[in-house]
Design a protein around this motif. Structure first.
Motif, PDB file in Angstrom:
ATOM      1  N   ARG A 256     -12.096 -17.374   9.188  1.00 21.45           N
ATOM      2  CA  ARG A 256     -13.012 -16.346   8.696  1.00 21.45           C
ATOM      3  C   ARG A 256     -14.191 -16.111   9.617  1.00 21.45           C
ATOM      4  O   ARG A 256     -14.752 -15.035   9.646  1.00 21.45           O
ATOM      5  N   ASP A 257     -14.582 -17.124  10.395  1.00 21.65           N
ATOM      6  CA  ASP A 257     -15.773 -16.955  11.214  1.00 21.65           C
ATOM      7  C   ASP A 257     -15.516 -16.925  12.713  1.00 21.65           C
ATOM      8  O   ASP A 257     -16.400 -16.554  13.472  1.00 21.65           O
ATOM      9  N   ARG A 258     -14.325 -17.284  13.171  1.00 25.74           N
ATOM     10  CA  ARG A 258     -14.054 -17.247  14.611  1.00 25.74           C
ATOM     11  C   ARG A 258     -12.558 -17.206  14.906  1.00 25.74           C
ATOM     12  O   ARG A 258     -11.741 -17.586  14.075  1.00 25.74           O
ATOM     13  N   ALA A 259     -12.246 -16.742  16.117  1.00 22.85           N
ATOM     14  CA  ALA A 259     -10.880 -16.763  16.633  1.00 22.85           C
ATOM     15  C   ALA A 259     -10.881 -17.671  17.865  1.00 22.85           C
ATOM     16  O   ALA A 259     -11.790 -17.581  18.692  1.00 22.85           O
ATOM     17  N   VAL A 260      -9.880 -18.531  17.979  1.00 27.27           N
ATOM     18  CA  VAL A 260      -9.834 -19.504  19.071  1.00 27.27           C
ATOM     19  C   VAL A 260      -8.477 -19.429  19.768  1.00 27.27           C
ATOM     20  O   VAL A 260      -7.432 -19.410  19.116  1.00 27.27           O
ATOM     21  N   PHE A 261      -8.508 -19.370  21.105  1.00 24.80           N
ATOM     22  CA  PHE A 261      -7.315 -19.469  21.940  1.00 24.80           C
ATOM     23  C   PHE A 261      -7.482 -20.760  22.730  1.00 24.80           C
ATOM     24  O   PHE A 261      -8.351 -20.857  23.596  1.00 24.80           O
ATOM     25  N   ALA A 262      -6.685 -21.782  22.419  1.00 26.70           N
ATOM     26  CA  ALA A 262      -6.792 -23.088  23.067  1.00 26.70           C
ATOM     27  C   ALA A 262      -5.697 -23.235  24.111  1.00 26.70           C
ATOM     28  O   ALA A 262      -4.557 -22.842  23.882  1.00 26.70           O
ATOM     29  N   VAL A 263      -6.063 -23.797  25.262  1.00 29.58           N
ATOM     30  CA  VAL A 263      -5.143 -23.958  26.386  1.00 29.58           C
ATOM     31  C   VAL A 263      -4.904 -25.447  26.605  1.00 29.58           C
ATOM     32  O   VAL A 263      -5.847 -26.241  26.605  1.00 29.58           O
ATOM     33  N   PHE A 264      -3.630 -25.818  26.809  1.00 28.23           N
ATOM     34  CA  PHE A 264      -3.247 -27.219  26.973  1.00 28.23           C
ATOM     35  C   PHE A 264      -2.539 -27.442  28.304  1.00 28.23           C
ATOM     36  O   PHE A 264      -1.801 -26.577  28.768  1.00 28.23           O
TER      37      PHE A 264
END
Length: 133
Positions: free
Chosen positions: A69-77
């Protein structure tokens, strides 16, 4: 002539029947759903272009996306079993202050924050190295 179906308003067709109690709050159906923050097509295309070049170089291997609801995250591994190398975040609450976009390192250190996603992602690009003769 064939009988035509009754025309019903869209909200009324999917609404659950409610009792005629005055104690119940009557809210539209769309007001009950929590909105999610997400990357739009242009933002996602910019992120995936960078991701594709890093995969081709052999630096990154996996990614994950999380929309709340408060943020969008694109995580890289580097490997899927590890902590993310970097997190690219979109937080619209910070849009007027520091900028909606940020790149975060594994320890929680914010590498860059700003209003333009392209400028923020430049922190992840390789810098040219000086080669001695």
């Amino acid at each position: 002539m064939s009988e035509e179906p009754e025309i019903v308003a869209l909200g009324a067709a999917f609404a659950s029947p409610q009792a005629n109690d005055d104690t119940q709050e009557k809210q539209p159906l769309h007001a009950k759903k929590a909105t999610q923050i997400a990357f739009n097509r242009m933002e996602l295309a910019t992120i995936l272009n960078l991701y594709g070049s890093k995969v081709a170089a052999g630096e990154w291997r996996d990614y994950a996306m999380d929309f709340t609801r408060d943020r969008a995250v694109f995580a890289v591994f580097r490997r899927s079993s590890e902590q993310p190398l970097y997190r690219i975040e979109k937080n619209p609450k910070l849009a007027r202050k520091q900028g909606a976009y940020s790149v975060t390192a594994p320890g929680g250190l914010i590498l860059r924050r700003g209003h333009d996603l392209g400028q923020v992602l430049k922190v992840l690009l390789k810098r040219p190295k000086l080669v001695g003769a």
